[in-house]
Every structure is written in structure tokens, then in C-alpha cells.
Enzyme design. Structure first.
Site, PDB file in Angstrom:
ATOM      1  N   GLN A 118       1.010 -25.958  -7.070  1.00 10.83           N
ATOM      2  CA  GLN A 118      -0.505 -25.810  -8.116  1.00 10.83           C
ATOM      3  C   GLN A 118       0.088 -27.267  -8.676  1.00 10.83           C
ATOM      4  OE1 GLN A 118      -3.627 -23.202  -8.594  1.00 10.83           O
ATOM      5  NE2 GLN A 118      -1.880 -21.888  -9.085  1.00 10.83           N
ATOM      6  N   ASN A 119       1.443 -27.008  -8.956  1.00  8.75           N
ATOM      7  CA  ASN A 119       1.589 -28.445  -9.951  1.00  8.75           C
ATOM      8  C   ASN A 119       1.805 -30.161  -9.803  1.00  8.75           C
ATOM      9  OD1 ASN A 119       1.623 -26.395 -11.809  1.00  8.75           O
ATOM     10  ND2 ASN A 119       3.848 -26.083 -11.893  1.00  8.75           N
TER      11      ASN A 119
ATOM     12  N   ASP B  13       3.645 -32.350 -11.409  1.00  4.61           N
ATOM     13  CA  ASP B  13       5.224 -32.226 -11.952  1.00  4.61           C
ATOM     14  C   ASP B  13       6.266 -32.725 -10.779  1.00  4.61           C
ATOM     15  OD1 ASP B  13       5.050 -29.088 -12.945  1.00  4.61           O
ATOM     16  OD2 ASP B  13       6.866 -30.111 -11.991  1.00  4.61           O
TER      17      ASP B  13
ATOM     18  N   HIS C 218      -2.121 -29.972  -4.897  1.00  7.97           N
ATOM     19  CA  HIS C 218      -3.016 -31.142  -5.681  1.00  7.97           C
ATOM     20  C   HIS C 218      -2.456 -32.060  -6.102  1.00  7.97           C
ATOM     21  CE1 HIS C 218      -4.470 -26.369  -7.233  1.00  7.97           C
ATOM     22  NE2 HIS C 218      -5.057 -27.105  -6.206  1.00  7.97           N
TER      23      HIS C 218
ATOM     24  N   CYS D 285      -6.141 -52.853  -7.669  1.00 11.49           N
ATOM     25  CA  CYS D 285      -5.289 -52.014  -6.206  1.00 11.49           C
ATOM     26  C   CYS D 285      -5.162 -53.340  -5.776  1.00 11.49           C
ATOM     27  CB  CYS D 285      -6.210 -51.276  -5.258  1.00 11.49           C
ATOM     28  SG  CYS D 285      -6.061 -52.049  -3.389  1.00 11.49           S
TER      29      CYS D 285
ATOM     30  N   CYS E 149      -7.809 -54.614  -2.973  1.00 12.16           N
ATOM     31  CA  CYS E 149      -9.072 -54.304  -2.914  1.00 12.16           C
ATOM     32  C   CYS E 149      -9.378 -55.717  -4.297  1.00 12.16           C
ATOM     33  CB  CYS E 149      -9.454 -53.564  -2.464  1.00 12.16           C
ATOM     34  SG  CYS E 149      -9.614 -51.771  -3.379  1.00 12.16           S
TER      35      CYS E 149
ATOM     36  N   GLY F 258       3.068 -18.244 -12.300  1.00 10.41           N
ATOM     37  CA  GLY F 258       3.009 -18.007 -13.656  1.00 10.41           C
ATOM     38  C   GLY F 258       1.616 -19.281 -13.100  1.00 10.41           C
TER      39      GLY F 258
ATOM     40  N   ASN G 231       4.329 -13.126 -14.061  1.00 12.45           N
ATOM     41  CA  ASN G 231       3.301 -13.973 -15.327  1.00 12.45           C
ATOM     42  C   ASN G 231       3.323 -13.046 -16.499  1.00 12.45           C
ATOM     43  OD1 ASN G 231       0.820 -15.077 -16.424  1.00 12.45           O
ATOM     44  ND2 ASN G 231       0.367 -15.284 -14.699  1.00 12.45           N
TER      45      ASN G 231
HETATM   46  C1  BV8 Z   1     -12.260 -27.611  -3.949  1.00 14.25           C
HETATM   47  C2  BV8 Z   1      -4.970 -31.463 -10.195  1.00 14.25           C
HETATM   48  C3  BV8 Z   1     -13.979 -28.038  -1.966  1.00 14.25           C
HETATM   49  C4  BV8 Z   1      -5.326 -32.561 -11.466  1.00 14.25           C
HETATM   50  C5  BV8 Z   1      -5.665 -29.123 -10.095  1.00 14.25           C
HETATM   51  C6  BV8 Z   1     -18.335 -25.818  -9.608  1.00 14.25           C
HETATM   52  C7  BV8 Z   1     -18.374 -26.641  -9.358  1.00 14.25           C
HETATM   53  C8  BV8 Z   1     -17.631 -27.477  -8.303  1.00 14.25           C
HETATM   54  C9  BV8 Z   1     -16.090 -27.143  -8.018  1.00 14.25           C
HETATM   55  C10 BV8 Z   1     -16.396 -25.383  -8.033  1.00 14.25           C
HETATM   56  C11 BV8 Z   1     -17.139 -25.031  -9.176  1.00 14.25           C
HETATM   57  N1  BV8 Z   1     -16.514 -23.337  -8.910  1.00 14.25           N
HETATM   58  C12 BV8 Z   1     -15.405 -23.789  -7.777  1.00 14.25           C
HETATM   59  C13 BV8 Z   1     -15.131 -25.065  -7.631  1.00 14.25           C
HETATM   60  C14 BV8 Z   1     -14.217 -25.372  -6.785  1.00 14.25           C
HETATM   61  C15 BV8 Z   1     -12.331 -25.649  -7.968  1.00 14.25           C
HETATM   62  C16 BV8 Z   1     -12.331 -24.590  -8.913  1.00 14.25           C
HETATM   63  O1  BV8 Z   1     -11.784 -23.628  -9.135  1.00 14.25           O
HETATM   64  N2  BV8 Z   1     -12.631 -24.717  -9.944  1.00 14.25           N
HETATM   65  C17 BV8 Z   1     -12.974 -23.929 -11.552  1.00 14.25           C
HETATM   66  C18 BV8 Z   1     -12.606 -24.247 -12.678  1.00 14.25           C
HETATM   67  C19 BV8 Z   1     -13.472 -22.614 -11.412  1.00 14.25           C
HETATM   68  N3  BV8 Z   1     -12.118 -26.147  -7.084  1.00 14.25           N
HETATM   69  C20 BV8 Z   1     -11.598 -27.616  -6.650  1.00 14.25           C
HETATM   70  O2  BV8 Z   1     -13.073 -28.389  -7.234  1.00 14.25           O
HETATM   71  C21 BV8 Z   1     -10.504 -27.752  -6.028  1.00 14.25           C
HETATM   72  N4  BV8 Z   1     -11.233 -28.731  -4.152  1.00 14.25           N
HETATM   73  O3  BV8 Z   1     -12.731 -26.805  -4.052  1.00 14.25           O
HETATM   74  O4  BV8 Z   1     -13.175 -29.097  -2.915  1.00 14.25           O
HETATM   75  C22 BV8 Z   1     -15.160 -28.600  -3.699  1.00 14.25           C
HETATM   76  C23 BV8 Z   1     -15.393 -29.412  -3.459  1.00 14.25           C
HETATM   77  C24 BV8 Z   1     -16.632 -29.304  -3.669  1.00 14.25           C
HETATM   78  C25 BV8 Z   1     -17.412 -28.219  -4.802  1.00 14.25           C
HETATM   79  C26 BV8 Z   1     -16.979 -27.562  -4.349  1.00 14.25           C
HETATM   80  C27 BV8 Z   1     -16.106 -27.114  -3.536  1.00 14.25           C
HETATM   81  C28 BV8 Z   1      -9.988 -28.944  -6.277  1.00 14.25           C
HETATM   82  C29 BV8 Z   1      -9.284 -28.147  -7.457  1.00 14.25           C
HETATM   83  C30 BV8 Z   1      -7.654 -29.290  -7.726  1.00 14.25           C
HETATM   84  C31 BV8 Z   1      -8.889 -29.546  -9.334  1.00 14.25           C
HETATM   85  N5  BV8 Z   1      -7.354 -30.262  -9.194  1.00 14.25           N
HETATM   86  N6  BV8 Z   1      -5.067 -29.714 -10.638  1.00 14.25           N
HETATM   87  C32 BV8 Z   1      -4.446 -32.465 -12.441  1.00 14.25           C
HETATM   88  O5  BV8 Z   1      -3.481 -31.692 -12.958  1.00 14.25           O
HETATM   89  O6  BV8 Z   1      -4.429 -33.346 -13.859  1.00 14.25           O
HETATM   90  S1  BV8 Z   1      -6.327 -28.103 -10.685  1.00 14.25           S
HETATM   91  C33 BV8 Z   1      -5.411 -27.059 -12.601  1.00 14.25           C
HETATM   92  O7  BV8 Z   1      -5.778 -26.538 -13.015  1.00 14.25           O
HETATM   93  C34 BV8 Z   1      -3.332 -27.414 -12.132  1.00 14.25           C
HETATM   94  O8  BV8 Z   1      -3.162 -28.108 -10.868  1.00 14.25           O
HETATM   95  C35 BV8 Z   1      -4.049 -25.499 -11.007  1.00 14.25           C
HETATM   96  O9  BV8 Z   1      -3.963 -25.522  -9.928  1.00 14.25           O
HETATM   97  C36 BV8 Z   1      -5.372 -25.167 -12.378  1.00 14.25           C
HETATM   98  C37 BV8 Z   1      -4.220 -24.995 -13.128  1.00 14.25           C
HETATM   99  O10 BV8 Z   1      -4.223 -23.085 -12.992  1.00 14.25           O
HETATM  100  P1  BV8 Z   1      -2.736 -22.676 -13.267  1.00 14.25           P
HETATM  101  O11 BV8 Z   1      -1.889 -23.637 -12.789  1.00 14.25           O
HETATM  102  O12 BV8 Z   1      -3.249 -21.522 -12.737  1.00 14.25           O
HETATM  103  O13 BV8 Z   1      -2.546 -22.885 -14.891  1.00 14.25           O
HETATM  104  P2  BV8 Z   1      -3.195 -21.995 -16.114  1.00 14.25           P
HETATM  105  O14 BV8 Z   1      -3.480 -23.176 -17.555  1.00 14.25           O
HETATM  106  O15 BV8 Z   1      -4.991 -21.745 -15.942  1.00 14.25           O
HETATM  107  O16 BV8 Z   1      -2.627 -20.785 -16.342  1.00 14.25           O
HETATM  108  C38 BV8 Z   1      -0.946 -20.539 -16.251  1.00 14.25           C
HETATM  109  C39 BV8 Z   1      -0.430 -19.193 -16.348  1.00 14.25           C
HETATM  110  O17 BV8 Z   1       0.766 -19.014 -16.217  1.00 14.25           O
HETATM  111  C40 BV8 Z   1      -0.661 -18.369 -17.435  1.00 14.25           C
HETATM  112  O18 BV8 Z   1      -1.618 -17.357 -16.541  1.00 14.25           O
HETATM  113  C41 BV8 Z   1      -0.201 -17.885 -17.879  1.00 14.25           C
HETATM  114  O19 BV8 Z   1       0.013 -16.544 -18.312  1.00 14.25           O
HETATM  115  C42 BV8 Z   1       1.222 -17.991 -17.484  1.00 14.25           C
HETATM  116  N7  BV8 Z   1       2.447 -18.162 -17.822  1.00 14.25           N
HETATM  117  C43 BV8 Z   1       2.734 -18.712 -18.926  1.00 14.25           C
HETATM  118  N8  BV8 Z   1       3.519 -18.719 -19.709  1.00 14.25           N
HETATM  119  C44 BV8 Z   1       4.130 -18.941 -18.661  1.00 14.25           C
HETATM  120  C45 BV8 Z   1       3.489 -17.912 -17.199  1.00 14.25           C
HETATM  121  N9  BV8 Z   1       3.984 -18.028 -16.360  1.00 14.25           N
HETATM  122  C46 BV8 Z   1       5.274 -17.301 -16.306  1.00 14.25           C
HETATM  123  N10 BV8 Z   1       6.210 -18.217 -16.860  1.00 14.25           N
HETATM  124  C47 BV8 Z   1       5.971 -18.608 -18.373  1.00 14.25           C
HETATM  125  N11 BV8 Z   1       6.572 -18.697 -19.577  1.00 14.25           N
END
Ligand code: BV8
Length: 257
Positions: free
Chosen positions: A104-105, A107, A122, A156, A159, A196, A222
Site C-alpha cells: 500500500q506504500n 515509497d 496506491h 503539464c 496541455c 504493518g 504488527n
Molecule cells: C476506492 C496513497 C472505489 C496516497 C492511499 C467513504 C467515502 C469515500 C470513500 C470511502 C468511504 N468509505 C470507504 C471508502 C473507500 C476508501 C477507504 O478505504 N477509506 C477509508 C479511510 C475508510 N478507499 C478508497 O477511496 C480507495 N478507492 O475505494 O475506490 C471508491 C471510489 C469512490 C467512493 C467509494 C469507493 C483508494 C484508497 C487509496 C488511498 N491512498 N495512499 C498517499 O499515500 O498520499 S491510502 C494510505 O492510507 C496508504 O496507502 C494505506 O493504504 C493507508 C494507511 O494504511 P496503513 O498502510 O495500514 O497505515 P496505517 O498508518 O493505517 O497503519 C500502520 C500500521 O503499522 C499500524 O497497524 C501499526 O500498528 C503498524 N506499525 C507501526 N509500526 C510498525 C508497524 N508494523 C510493523 N512494524 C512497525 N515497526
């Protein structure tokens, strides 16, 4: 079961897997100095809520602010090095040469660590594209093409519209081919190693569930619980930079004779 016991059991599961798939989230990059999204809500990005800024609406509303947020993240990522967790994941390829890491990252630390097949659900932080997709999706804009453009965001060269990071924002669809390949891997794996991720963002968070539902063994790494923990077959509690190298070490101790 003791942590050591879980490490050894995980080593046997990973080594014996026929079709192992890895799914990572922001946690795998935390020990490289890149804040997770959970941190962001309390940490460095407290003033920027990623779910607010990582949207096309935010970019339309304030393209300069969004562009500068990504520039800040690009600078963070440029200084980051793969941590022992990324490196150990790449070393898994000695047992599974066709290993795919679905991340999902945005980087490129998995690639820097040596992983050869990485699916970026993503997008990629270091790439840019035309906001209007003027030459089709994606209209990639190279750094050279905008090197002399002083505008923030740049324009761009084809365009004149804004250039945007080549990432998937909230509310945007994932690239169809990327999602299809990730889903296919989830549907056909026998082990999914999930590292993670809080498991909050869909459709990425559905991948381990689909894998579980078709009978795969789910191994989670995790330090905290996540949305995946309740159905994981094994949960290794700790940072991936510590845990994954221990699992690789245990795999090397397994006597195959
Ligand atoms: C989609 C790129 C169809 C950009 C990212 C209501 C309205 C509109 C949409 C939605 C809605 N409800 C749900 C949705 C769908 C939405 C969604 O899921 N929303 C969430 C917030 C509820 N999803 C989307 O919009 C996706 N598209 O569904 O299209 C659609 C279209 C329109 C309307 C509906 C549906 C697109 C999602 C992609 C978004 N882009 N990233 C950028 O980065 O700038 S998401 C971004 O956040 C990341 O890529 C990643 O996916 C997410 C973060 O999650 P994690 O990676 O899990 O990170 P997090 O910080 O949460 O957790 C870290 C974990 O690591 C923790 O558990 C922690 O304990 C652990 N940790 C900590 N330290 C360590 C560790 N683990 C191991 N070792 C360690 N040392």
C-alpha cells in the site's frame, strides 16, 4: 505459544508455502523514518490529515498545499533507507524466487531492499502525471519535463494543466490491472504474510480477507492489533524490522533433509 515458538512456526509455514504472497502497509517503513498514517494523525502530520489531503478535492481546492505536502514526503522518502524488515523480505526470494510483495506504500523501499516483483496498489510517490490525463491514463510526466518549471504545482508540458503525484487518492479507483493482479494473488495463495497495516483502507484491506476465505494461512506482523488480527492464523507482535529477520534466521535453521 511463546514468541520464539511463533517465530519457528512461522518459519515452517513460510518455508513450506506453495504460493506465498506478502502484503505491506506503512508500518513496514516506519523503522526507516517514514511516519505511518496512524502516527500522522497524532504525529508529524497532525496538522495535515492524510485522509483530507490525499484527495482530488483537496488538490482542486488547494493544489499548492497538496503539492508541497508531497514534496515534504518525497524529501522524507529520499532520506530513508530500507530497514532490516524490507531487507529480510527481499531475502525471502531465496526460498520463493517468484515472490510478489503487494504494498500500500508509495515509497520504493521494497525495491531498494532488493524485492524484484512489487505491486504498488496506491501508486508511486516519486512519479508524476497530468491531472487531466491529457494523453490517457496515466500521462506520466518525467522530472526532466518539469525541471525548469517554477510553478507550484508544475504545469503539464502537453496541455498546461497541473501535474499531480502518480498516486491513488481517497475516492479514486485503483488502476484496474493492478487491483486485478493483487486480487488474483490473494485468491490463489496458500499463505499471505501481512505486515504493518491497520487494515482500514479498502480495497487493500480486503485482500487478506479474500485470502482467508479461500483457505490461505494468514500470518500477521504488527506491534498492535489491526482489522486483520481477528482472523489471522498467527500474529507476531512486534516491529517488522525485528521480527522478519528473526523469521528468516529461523527459516535458515530448518533442516530440509
Ligand atoms: C476506492 C496513497 C472505489 C496516497 C492511499 C467513504 C467515502 C469515500 C470513500 C470511502 C468511504 N468509505 C470507504 C471508502 C473507500 C476508501 C477507504 O478505504 N477509506 C477509508 C479511510 C475508510 N478507499 C478508497 O477511496 C480507495 N478507492 O475505494 O475506490 C471508491 C471510489 C469512490 C467512493 C467509494 C469507493 C483508494 C484508497 C487509496 C488511498 N491512498 N495512499 C498517499 O499515500 O498520499 S491510502 C494510505 O492510507 C496508504 O496507502 C494505506 O493504504 C493507508 C494507511 O494504511 P496503513 O498502510 O495500514 O497505515 P496505517 O498508518 O493505517 O497503519 C500502520 C500500521 O503499522 C499500524 O497497524 C501499526 O500498528 C503498524 N506499525 C507501526 N509500526 C510498525 C508497524 N508494523 C510493523 N512494524 C512497525 N515497526
Amino acid at each position: 505459544m511463546t514468541d520464539k515458538g511463533k517465530i519457528i512456526e512461522t518459519a515452517h509455514i513460510l518455508k513450506g508455502a506453495q504460493k506465498l504472497v506478502v502484503l505491506t502497509g506503512a508500518g513496514v517503513s516506519k523503522e526507516s523514518g517514514i511516519p505511518t498514517f496512524r502516527d500522522a494523525l497524532e504525529g508529524l502530520w497532525a496538522k495535515f490529515d492524510p485522509q483530507e489531503l490525499a484527495t482530488p478535492q483537496a488538490f482542486r481546492r488547494n493544489p499548492k498545499q497538496v503539492w508541497e505536502w508531497y514534496t515534504y514526503r518525497r524529501n522524507l522518502a529520499a532520506q530513508a533507507e530500507p530497514n532490516p524488515g524490507h531487507i529480510a523480505l527481499a531475502q525471502l526470494e531465496q526460498y520463493h524466487p517468484q515472490l510478489v510483495v503487494i504494498t500500500q506504500n508509495i515509497d520504493d523501499l521494497h525495491e531498494q531492499a532488493g524485492s524484484h516483483d512489487v505491486i504498488h496498489l496506491h501508486g508511486k510517490l516519486m512519479e508524476n502525471r497530468c491531472f487531466k490525463e491529457c494523453r490517457g491514463y496515466p500521462t506520466i510526466i518525467t522530472a526532466e519535463q518539469i525541471a525548469d518549471d517554477e510553478h507550484i504545482p508544475p504545469h503539464c508540458p502537453y496541455c498546461g494543466e497541473y501535474v499531480r503525484p502518480n498516486v491513488v487518492w481517497f475516492g479514486e479507483m485503483l488502476p484496474a490491472a493492478v487491483l486485478e493482479r493483487a486480487q488474483d494473488l490473494a485468491f490463489h495463495c496458500d499463505v499471505m504474510l501481512v505486515i504493518g497495516t491497520s487494515g482500514l483502507v479498502t480495497p487493500a484491506a480486503s485482500l487478506p480477507l479474500w485470502a482467508k476465505q479461500q483457505g490461505a494461512n494468514i500470518v500477521e506482523v504488527n506491534p498492535d492489533d489491526s482489522m486483520i488480527t481477528r482472523y489471522a492464523n498467527i500474529k507476531l507482535d512486534g516491529p517488522s524490522g525485528e521480527i522478519i529477520p528473526k523469521v528468516l534466521e529461523a527459516m535458515s535453521q530448518i533442516d530440509d533433509t
